[in-house]
Write a protein that holds these residues in place. Structure first.
Motif, PDB file in Angstrom:
ATOM      1  N   LEU A   1      -3.022   2.154  17.555  1.00  0.00           N
ATOM      2  CA  LEU A   1      -4.046   1.117  17.436  1.00  0.00           C
ATOM      3  C   LEU A   1      -3.449  -0.225  17.906  1.00  0.00           C
ATOM      4  CD1 LEU A   1      -5.574   1.932  13.910  1.00  0.00           C
ATOM      5  CD2 LEU A   1      -6.512   2.495  16.142  1.00  0.00           C
ATOM      6  N   PRO A   2      -3.965  -0.768  18.975  1.00  0.00           N
ATOM      7  CA  PRO A   2      -3.473  -2.097  19.400  1.00  0.00           C
ATOM      8  C   PRO A   2      -4.057  -3.188  18.486  1.00  0.00           C
ATOM      9  CG  PRO A   2      -5.176  -1.317  20.898  1.00  0.00           C
ATOM     10  CD  PRO A   2      -4.934  -0.221  19.921  1.00  0.00           C
ATOM     11  N   VAL A   3      -3.225  -4.067  18.030  1.00  0.00           N
ATOM     12  CA  VAL A   3      -3.650  -5.207  17.177  1.00  0.00           C
ATOM     13  C   VAL A   3      -3.023  -6.466  17.767  1.00  0.00           C
ATOM     14  CG1 VAL A   3      -3.928  -3.833  15.104  1.00  0.00           C
ATOM     15  CG2 VAL A   3      -1.703  -4.832  15.622  1.00  0.00           C
ATOM     16  N   PRO A   4      -3.620  -7.670  17.444  1.00  0.00           N
ATOM     17  CA  PRO A   4      -3.015  -8.910  17.935  1.00  0.00           C
ATOM     18  C   PRO A   4      -1.574  -9.037  17.451  1.00  0.00           C
ATOM     19  CG  PRO A   4      -5.226  -9.309  17.109  1.00  0.00           C
ATOM     20  CD  PRO A   4      -4.885  -7.917  16.753  1.00  0.00           C
ATOM     21  N   GLY A   5      -0.686  -9.223  18.318  1.00  0.00           N
ATOM     22  CA  GLY A   5       0.721  -9.407  17.972  1.00  0.00           C
ATOM     23  C   GLY A   5       1.489  -8.106  17.941  1.00  0.00           C
ATOM     24  N   GLY A   6       0.895  -7.008  18.330  1.00  0.00           N
ATOM     25  CA  GLY A   6       1.647  -5.772  18.330  1.00  0.00           C
ATOM     26  C   GLY A   6       0.742  -4.516  18.361  1.00  0.00           C
ATOM     27  N   ALA A   7       1.241  -3.428  17.694  1.00  0.00           N
ATOM     28  CA  ALA A   7       0.475  -2.163  17.686  1.00  0.00           C
ATOM     29  C   ALA A   7       0.829  -1.360  16.422  1.00  0.00           C
ATOM     30  CB  ALA A   7       0.776  -1.331  18.910  1.00  0.00           C
ATOM     31  N   ILE A   8      -0.118  -0.549  15.995  1.00  0.00           N
ATOM     32  CA  ILE A   8       0.078   0.334  14.825  1.00  0.00           C
ATOM     33  C   ILE A   8       0.028   1.784  15.316  1.00  0.00           C
ATOM     34  CG2 ILE A   8      -0.805   1.042  12.588  1.00  0.00           C
ATOM     35  CD1 ILE A   8      -2.136  -1.726  12.365  1.00  0.00           C
ATOM     36  N   LEU A   9       1.093   2.542  14.987  1.00  0.00           N
ATOM     37  CA  LEU A   9       1.177   3.954  15.381  1.00  0.00           C
ATOM     38  C   LEU A   9       0.963   4.837  14.142  1.00  0.00           C
ATOM     39  CD1 LEU A   9       1.734   5.979  17.687  1.00  0.00           C
ATOM     40  CD2 LEU A   9       4.153   5.939  16.991  1.00  0.00           C
ATOM     41  N   ILE A  10      -0.095   5.639  14.185  1.00  0.00           N
ATOM     42  CA  ILE A  10      -0.432   6.525  13.059  1.00  0.00           C
ATOM     43  C   ILE A  10      -0.045   7.954  13.444  1.00  0.00           C
ATOM     44  CG2 ILE A  10      -2.278   7.385  11.576  1.00  0.00           C
ATOM     45  CD1 ILE A  10      -3.821   4.810  12.225  1.00  0.00           C
TER      46      ILE A  10
ATOM     47  N   VAL B   1       0.829  -1.212   0.000  1.00  0.00           N
ATOM     48  CA  VAL B   1       0.000   0.000   0.000  1.00  0.00           C
ATOM     49  C   VAL B   1       0.863   1.261   0.000  1.00  0.00           C
ATOM     50  CG1 VAL B   1      -1.687   1.343   1.331  1.00  0.00           C
ATOM     51  CG2 VAL B   1      -1.964  -1.126   1.050  1.00  0.00           C
ATOM     52  N   GLY B   2       1.920   1.274   0.749  1.00  0.00           N
ATOM     53  CA  GLY B   2       2.757   2.473   0.885  1.00  0.00           C
ATOM     54  C   GLY B   2       2.186   3.422   1.938  1.00  0.00           C
ATOM     55  N   ARG B   3       2.203   4.732   1.612  1.00  0.00           N
ATOM     56  CA  ARG B   3       1.678   5.734   2.556  1.00  0.00           C
ATOM     57  C   ARG B   3       0.158   5.770   2.469  1.00  0.00           C
ATOM     58  NH1 ARG B   3       5.284   9.357   4.668  1.00  0.00           N
ATOM     59  NH2 ARG B   3       3.615  10.893   4.942  1.00  0.00           N
ATOM     60  N   VAL B   4      -0.435   5.984   3.607  1.00  0.00           N
ATOM     61  CA  VAL B   4      -1.889   6.094   3.690  1.00  0.00           C
ATOM     62  C   VAL B   4      -2.233   7.565   3.898  1.00  0.00           C
ATOM     63  CG1 VAL B   4      -3.985   5.354   4.857  1.00  0.00           C
ATOM     64  CG2 VAL B   4      -2.023   3.784   4.691  1.00  0.00           C
ATOM     65  N   ARG B   5      -2.652   8.198   2.792  1.00  0.00           N
ATOM     66  CA  ARG B   5      -2.957   9.621   2.827  1.00  0.00           C
ATOM     67  C   ARG B   5      -1.768  10.386   3.413  1.00  0.00           C
ATOM     68  NH1 ARG B   5      -8.569  10.563   2.076  1.00  0.00           N
ATOM     69  NH2 ARG B   5      -7.948  12.746   1.969  1.00  0.00           N
ATOM     70  N   ALA B   6      -1.997  11.407   4.197  1.00  0.00           N
ATOM     71  CA  ALA B   6      -0.920  12.215   4.769  1.00  0.00           C
ATOM     72  C   ALA B   6      -0.611  11.722   6.163  1.00  0.00           C
ATOM     73  CB  ALA B   6      -1.322  13.696   4.787  1.00  0.00           C
ATOM     74  N   ASN B   7      -0.308  10.432   6.266  1.00  0.00           N
ATOM     75  CA  ASN B   7      -0.026   9.848   7.568  1.00  0.00           C
ATOM     76  C   ASN B   7       1.197   8.942   7.451  1.00  0.00           C
ATOM     77  OD1 ASN B   7      -2.526  10.479   9.398  1.00  0.00           O
ATOM     78  ND2 ASN B   7      -3.384   9.878   7.393  1.00  0.00           N
ATOM     79  N   GLU B   8       1.963   8.933   8.503  1.00  0.00           N
ATOM     80  CA  GLU B   8       3.075   7.998   8.614  1.00  0.00           C
ATOM     81  C   GLU B   8       2.619   6.837   9.512  1.00  0.00           C
ATOM     82  OE1 GLU B   8       6.533   9.961  10.046  1.00  0.00           O
ATOM     83  OE2 GLU B   8       6.762  11.216   8.260  1.00  0.00           O
ATOM     84  N   VAL B   9       2.790   5.609   9.005  1.00  0.00           N
ATOM     85  CA  VAL B   9       2.333   4.420   9.737  1.00  0.00           C
ATOM     86  C   VAL B   9       3.556   3.618  10.190  1.00  0.00           C
ATOM     87  CG1 VAL B   9       0.976   2.285   9.640  1.00  0.00           C
ATOM     88  CG2 VAL B   9       0.209   4.350   8.397  1.00  0.00           C
ATOM     89  N   ARG B  10       3.575   3.309  11.450  1.00  0.00           N
ATOM     90  CA  ARG B  10       4.637   2.489  12.019  1.00  0.00           C
ATOM     91  C   ARG B  10       3.997   1.280  12.718  1.00  0.00           C
ATOM     92  NH1 ARG B  10       6.137   7.743  13.033  1.00  0.00           N
ATOM     93  NH2 ARG B  10       8.145   8.397  12.123  1.00  0.00           N
ATOM     94  N   ILE B  11       4.585   0.083  12.517  1.00  0.00           N
ATOM     95  CA  ILE B  11       4.047  -1.136  13.122  1.00  0.00           C
ATOM     96  C   ILE B  11       5.091  -1.662  14.116  1.00  0.00           C
ATOM     97  CG2 ILE B  11       3.222  -3.501  12.693  1.00  0.00           C
ATOM     98  CD1 ILE B  11       2.390  -2.614   9.918  1.00  0.00           C
ATOM     99  N   TYR B  12       4.640  -1.962  15.269  1.00  0.00           N
ATOM    100  CA  TYR B  12       5.506  -2.477  16.343  1.00  0.00           C
ATOM    101  C   TYR B  12       5.016  -3.857  16.736  1.00  0.00           C
ATOM    102  CZ  TYR B  12       7.085   2.360  16.798  1.00  0.00           C
ATOM    103  OH  TYR B  12       7.591   3.595  16.546  1.00  0.00           O
ATOM    104  N   ASP B  13       5.944  -4.788  17.107  1.00  0.00           N
ATOM    105  CA  ASP B  13       5.560  -6.137  17.576  1.00  0.00           C
ATOM    106  C   ASP B  13       5.270  -6.083  19.058  1.00  0.00           C
ATOM    107  OD1 ASP B  13       7.995  -5.797  18.773  1.00  0.00           O
ATOM    108  OD2 ASP B  13       9.040  -7.306  17.560  1.00  0.00           O
ATOM    109  N   THR B  14       5.093  -7.226  19.636  1.00  0.00           N
ATOM    110  CA  THR B  14       4.729  -7.272  21.051  1.00  0.00           C
ATOM    111  C   THR B  14       5.855  -6.794  21.937  1.00  0.00           C
ATOM    112  OG1 THR B  14       5.410  -9.607  21.102  1.00  0.00           O
ATOM    113  CG2 THR B  14       3.062  -9.143  20.714  1.00  0.00           C
ATOM    114  N   ASN B  15       7.072  -6.831  21.404  1.00  0.00           N
ATOM    115  CA  ASN B  15       8.213  -6.339  22.175  1.00  0.00           C
ATOM    116  C   ASN B  15       8.479  -4.845  21.923  1.00  0.00           C
ATOM    117  OD1 ASN B  15       8.707  -8.953  23.242  1.00  0.00           O
ATOM    118  ND2 ASN B  15       9.821  -9.520  21.342  1.00  0.00           N
ATOM    119  N   ASN B  16       7.550  -4.221  21.233  1.00  0.00           N
ATOM    120  CA  ASN B  16       7.643  -2.791  20.919  1.00  0.00           C
ATOM    121  C   ASN B  16       8.845  -2.485  20.026  1.00  0.00           C
ATOM    122  OD1 ASN B  16       6.520  -0.235  21.009  1.00  0.00           O
ATOM    123  ND2 ASN B  16       7.720   0.407  22.803  1.00  0.00           N
ATOM    124  N   GLN B  17       9.128  -3.482  19.183  1.00  0.00           N
ATOM    125  CA  GLN B  17      10.185  -3.299  18.216  1.00  0.00           C
ATOM    126  C   GLN B  17       9.568  -2.879  16.882  1.00  0.00           C
ATOM    127  OE1 GLN B  17      13.538  -3.584  18.666  1.00  0.00           O
ATOM    128  NE2 GLN B  17      13.108  -3.855  20.860  1.00  0.00           N
TER     129      GLN B  17
END
Length: 472
Positions: free
Chosen positions: A125-134, A76-92
């Motif tokens: 956004l908390p998701v199973p297996g980690g979190a999404i930071l918008i 997908v790439g960038r979602v509109r004018a937002n930066e998306v970061r995905i972290y695992d359960t260890n916050n990596q």
């Protein structure tokens, strides 16, 4: 600072003020627009990520659910004018959106970003297996707003510059007649009143041109009139000066004439009068000699006595004409009265009525002799030319109303009922009237006369007499 510069400066200031107002309105609009855009983009991103996040059923079937999410985001790439970061359960950090390639490397000024950029916060956004930071990123929208504002400012500045150039040129052509007007005024200031302005197409300047031309013509005419009046005033002053000199000269001549008349009268009285008296005495002695029997001798002696008596009377009459002795001994009133008595005695057919005032006796010799001669010459004219039966002589004194001047008006009126003056009458042919006028004008007075054919003539003379003309 000339007019064109001031007009251009005024237009520039107004344009800059309008630009500032429009810039403020545009910045406020862009700030609200970017805020709404970023907020809407953030909501879309949240909904998208929630939609693609694995459900509990999918989690049971997928061994690594975060890997499929990362693969999807890489596609997908960038979602509109937002930066998306995905972290695992260890916050990596296991995924980060690639940087935007839109206007890459360019940024809006910090002060502009501070004015326009909305105050947004990150969404986790908390998701199973980690979190999404918008993280909302408004830098590109702010840069678009900056570019639009900069282009708009350049456009407005270009319009202001072009407008100033156009106004400067138009004013230059429109105000060109002002140079002619200033030049004409300068020429008029230098004394050139022949300068005129031409006709102008612009009504306002044409009205100024016509008004200026009328003013120049009026000033030119006024200067000509002033020069003429100045010449006339100089001529009048010269004439008055000459008249005053003539008056003084005439007065001096009259004084000298009276002195000569007095001297001649004295010589006639002292010398010729004594000789005639001696001749009359000798004749009387011859006529009365008792021892003379020659009748012819006595007759001749009586003839000598009669002739001597006649000569004596003529001489005394001449003496009175030359110098009335009553002026020296009795005063003006009695001298005039004696004069009229002599005329009535010499001309019994003529009735003369005299009206005088006691105030006449307060004046000096020059005034007295002038009044006496005026009356004498007027009566002589009546006797010689008027064929009148009645004459009225009036002498009066009127005090001047201005007490500071202390000038009396001595009025002489001689009125007869004779035949009047002929239509072709000229003063130069009547030496008596000319002499009266000269005597009165020598004192600064006036003479006038009225005549009605077959009804008589009236002569009026008025002498101004000041303190110097009165007896001390």
């Amino acid at each position: 600072m000339n007019l064109r510069f001031r007009v251009g400066l005024s237009i520039s200031l107004v344009g800059i003020a309008c630009l500032a107002v429009m810039a403020y309105m545009l910045i406020d609009y862009k700030r609200r627009s970017i805020d709404q855009e970023i907020e809407a983009g953030t909501r879309v991103a949240i909904q998208l990520l929630q939609a693609i996040a694995p459900s509990p059923l999918e989690l049971a079937q997928i061994s690594d659910p975060m890997a499929s999410l990362v693969d999807y985001m890489r596609n997908v790439g960038r979602v509109r004018a937002n930066e998306v970061r995905i972290y695992d359960t260890n916050n990596q950090l296991i995924y980060e959106s690639p940087p935007s390639d839109y206007k890459q490397g360019r940024w809006a000024p910090d002060w502009f970003s501070a004015l326009v950029a909305p105050n947004t916060s990150e969404v986790r956004l908390p998701v199973p297996g980690g979190a999404i930071l918008i993280t909302p990123d408004s830098s590109r929208s702010v840069l678009d707003a900056w570019d639009e504002l900069w282009q708009f400012a350049l456009f407005v500045l270009a319009i202001i510059i072009l407008l100033n150039i156009a106004v400067y040129q138009i004013l230059g052509r429109t105000l060109k007649p002002l140079n002619d007007i200033v030049t004409a005024l300068t020429e008029m200031e230098r004394g050139n009143y022949d300068v005129r302005l031409q006709h102008y197409d612009l009504p306002e300047f044409n009205a100024i041109s016509q008004t200026f031309n009328r003013m120049a013509s009026s000033l030119q005419e006024a200067l000509i009139d002033n020069a003429r009046l100045a010449r006339e005033e100089q001529q009048r002053l010269a004439a008055e000066k000459e008249l005053e000199q003539n008056r003084r000269f005439t007065q001096l001549i009259q004084v000298k004439l009276e002195e000569e008349r007095r001297a001649i009268a004295r010589e006639l009285h002292d010398e010729l009068g004594q000789c005639i008296t001696a001749i009359k005495t000798v004749g009387t002695t011859i006529a009365n000699r008792s021892d003379s029997d020659n009748e012819e001798t006595r007759r001749n002696a009586r003839t000598i006595i009669e002739v001597a008596s006649h000569i004596y009377d003529v001489v005394h009459s001449m003496i009175r004409q030359l110098r009335p002795s009553a002026l020296d001994h009795l005063g003006l009133n009695d001298a005039i009265d004696e004069l009229i008595s002599q005329y009535q005695k010499q001309h019994p057919q003529l009735s003369i009525v005299l009206t005088t005032e006691d105030a006449l006796n307060q004046y000096d010799e020059n005034v007295n002799i002038t009044v006496y001669r005026v009356v004498q010459e007027s009566l002589t004219n009546v006797v010689k030319h008027a064929d009148a039966a009645n004459v009225e002589v009036s002498l009066s004194v009127q005090a001047d109303k201005d007490e500071a001047q202390q000038v009396d008006r001595l009025k002489i009126v001689i009125r007869d009922d004779g035949k009047g003056l002929s239509e072709d009458f000229a003063e130069t042919r009547r030496f008596g009237l000319a002499g009266i006028k000269e005597r009165v004008q020598a004192f600064g007075g006036e003479v006038s006369y009225e005549s009605i054919p077959a009804a008589g003539t009236t002569i009026r003379a008025e002498l101004p007499v000041g303190q110097e003309g009165k007896k001390p």
